[in-house]
Design an enzyme around this catalytic site. Structure first.
Site, short mmCIF file in Angstrom:
data_model
loop_
_atom_site.label_atom_id
_atom_site.label_comp_id
_atom_site.label_asym_id
_atom_site.label_seq_id
_atom_site.Cartn_x
_atom_site.Cartn_y
_atom_site.Cartn_z
N GLU A 50 58.82 -17.17 -17.88
CA GLU A 50 59.49 -16.83 -19.12
C GLU A 50 59.48 -18.02 -20.08
O GLU A 50 59.26 -17.86 -21.28
CB GLU A 50 60.95 -16.40 -18.86
CG GLU A 50 61.08 -15.23 -17.91
CD GLU A 50 61.22 -15.64 -16.44
OE1 GLU A 50 61.82 -14.86 -15.68
OE2 GLU A 50 60.74 -16.73 -16.04
N CYS A 85 66.38 -19.33 -17.74
CA CYS A 85 65.51 -18.53 -18.60
C CYS A 85 66.32 -17.53 -19.43
O CYS A 85 66.00 -17.29 -20.59
CB CYS A 85 64.45 -17.81 -17.76
SG CYS A 85 63.26 -18.95 -17.04
N HIS A 121 58.94 -22.14 -15.51
CA HIS A 121 59.04 -20.71 -15.23
C HIS A 121 58.17 -19.88 -16.17
O HIS A 121 57.88 -20.30 -17.30
CB HIS A 121 60.50 -20.26 -15.34
CG HIS A 121 61.36 -20.78 -14.23
ND1 HIS A 121 62.66 -20.40 -14.07
CD2 HIS A 121 61.09 -21.65 -13.23
CE1 HIS A 121 63.17 -21.00 -13.02
NE2 HIS A 121 62.24 -21.78 -12.48
N CYS A 143 66.11 -16.06 -14.16
CA CYS A 143 67.21 -16.90 -13.70
C CYS A 143 68.12 -17.22 -14.89
O CYS A 143 67.80 -16.89 -16.03
CB CYS A 143 66.67 -18.20 -13.08
SG CYS A 143 65.96 -19.34 -14.30
#
Length: 155
Positions: A84, A113, A82, A110
């Site tokens: 992040e 993260c 991801h 999410c």
């Protein structure tokens, strides 16, 4: 001579940068960009895509997409990291302290993260698109991680 147009706010400036970072994404489902900022200085950036040196989703396909997995589910079968997470990893890789920083991102993080951002000491997440993850919102609230949807809560 410089144009006399209106300068963007700092939040708008960094959100626009996150949107540009997202253009590097190789994800077939959504392009996400993240910019880590402290004291108006960019510390790190990240976008979602396969780990360094591995084939990208736009080359080998998306297992979650082919199985019809809904958004926000079965993260463990996704080959991408991801945005992040990549911003956090890049900061760590280069020895950049990020405690107390803000994260500007194209999408609300999410739960995976969010947990990492909490432990990294991120204070505020500014995002443009909501993400269907109620546990992430609950955990952020409990930890005091401020989630701000750009354009709604920012002047």
């Amino acid at each position: 001579m410089m144009s006399q147009g209106k300068r963007p706010s700092w939040d708008s400036y960094f959100i626009q940068m996150a949107q540009v970072v997202a253009r590097r994404s190789t994800c077939l489902r959504r392009q996400v960009g993240a910019v880590m900022v402290k004291d108006k200085q960019i510390l790190s950036t990240g976008y979602n895509g396969s780990p360094s040196g591995l084939q990208h989703c736009d080359e080998v396909g998306c297992l979650r997409q082919s199985l019809g997995v809904p958004s926000g589910e079965r993260h463990e079968i996704c080959r991408a990291v991801h945005a992040e997470q990549n911003a956090l990893v890049q900061a760590a890789k280069h020895g950049v302290a990020i405690a107390g920083a803000d994260l500007y991102t194209t999408h609300q993080p999410c739960v995976l993260c969010t947990k990492l951002l909490i432990n990294a000491g991120i204070k505020r997440v500014i995002y443009t698109h909501s993400y269907p993850d109620h546990l992430a919102v609950e955990m952020a609230r409990e930890a005091g991680l401020e989630l701000v949807k750009f354009g709604e809560d920012i002047s």
